[in-house]
Motif scaffolding. Structure first.
Motif, short mmCIF file in Angstrom:
data_model
loop_
_atom_site.label_atom_id
_atom_site.label_comp_id
_atom_site.label_asym_id
_atom_site.label_seq_id
_atom_site.Cartn_x
_atom_site.Cartn_y
_atom_site.Cartn_z
N ALA A 1 22.81 -31.04 1.98
CA ALA A 1 22.32 -29.69 1.68
C ALA A 1 22.34 -28.82 2.93
O ALA A 1 22.73 -27.64 2.87
N ARG A 2 21.93 -29.38 4.06
CA ARG A 2 21.96 -28.60 5.31
C ARG A 2 23.40 -28.22 5.68
O ARG A 2 23.67 -27.11 6.12
N GLN A 3 24.32 -29.16 5.51
CA GLN A 3 25.72 -28.88 5.84
C GLN A 3 26.32 -27.82 4.92
O GLN A 3 27.02 -26.92 5.38
N VAL A 4 26.02 -27.92 3.64
CA VAL A 4 26.52 -26.92 2.68
C VAL A 4 25.92 -25.56 2.98
O VAL A 4 26.62 -24.54 2.99
N THR A 5 24.61 -25.53 3.24
CA THR A 5 23.94 -24.27 3.56
C THR A 5 24.57 -23.62 4.78
O THR A 5 24.87 -22.42 4.80
N ALA A 6 24.79 -24.42 5.81
CA ALA A 6 25.40 -23.89 7.04
C ALA A 6 26.80 -23.35 6.76
O ALA A 6 27.16 -22.25 7.21
N ALA A 7 27.59 -24.09 6.00
CA ALA A 7 28.96 -23.67 5.70
C ALA A 7 28.98 -22.40 4.85
O ALA A 7 29.81 -21.50 5.07
N MET A 8 28.06 -22.30 3.90
CA MET A 8 28.06 -21.16 2.98
C MET A 8 27.47 -19.90 3.60
O MET A 8 27.76 -18.80 3.17
N THR A 9 26.61 -20.05 4.58
CA THR A 9 25.92 -18.88 5.13
C THR A 9 26.42 -18.47 6.51
O THR A 9 26.00 -17.44 7.04
N ARG A 10 27.32 -19.23 7.07
CA ARG A 10 27.82 -18.97 8.42
C ARG A 10 28.38 -17.55 8.57
O ARG A 10 28.19 -16.91 9.60
N ALA A 11 29.05 -17.06 7.54
CA ALA A 11 29.72 -15.76 7.63
C ALA A 11 28.81 -14.59 7.26
O ALA A 11 29.24 -13.44 7.33
N LEU A 12 27.55 -14.87 6.89
CA LEU A 12 26.66 -13.80 6.45
C LEU A 12 25.73 -13.35 7.56
O LEU A 12 25.24 -14.16 8.34
N SER A 13 25.46 -12.06 7.58
CA SER A 13 24.50 -11.51 8.54
C SER A 13 23.08 -11.81 8.04
O SER A 13 22.89 -12.22 6.89
N SER A 14 22.11 -11.55 8.88
CA SER A 14 20.71 -11.75 8.48
C SER A 14 20.36 -10.88 7.28
O SER A 14 19.67 -11.33 6.36
#
Length: 87
Positions: free
Chosen positions: A43-56
């Motif tokens: 879950a942490r890996q997926v979250t990081a991969a999915m949110t990496r390109a998004l701003s705060s």
């Protein structure tokens, strides 16, 4: 593959009472612990991969949208359960 994880104590087989051709496979207590640990890492890996390109700001918007959708789905489920009981 099942035999291998069974030997490791992660799953347990039992006979299927209604179909002699099949068996049930369930996680053992150890298997549940391993699954939860692996699941959290995944879950942490997926979250990081999915949110990496998004701003705060985009992440905040995404959280707000997810909250609205979650609430709506919970209401829909509750309404469905209520109407199913009435029928």
């Amino acid at each position: 593959m099942i035999a291998r994880i069974e030997r490791r104590g992660l799953v347990q087989r039992s006979d299927e009472p209604h179909d002699a051709r099949a068996c049930r496979i369930r996680l053992t207590t150890t298997g549940i612990e391993v699954q939860r640990r692996v699941g959290r890492v995944h879950a942490r890996q997926v979250t990081a991969a999915m949110t990496r390109a998004l701003s705060s700001a985009q992440l905040e918007t995404l959280r707000d949208i997810a909250d609205v959708l979650t609430t709506a789905s919970q209401h829909a489920y509750t309404e469905h359960q209520s109407s199913a009981k009435e029928a």
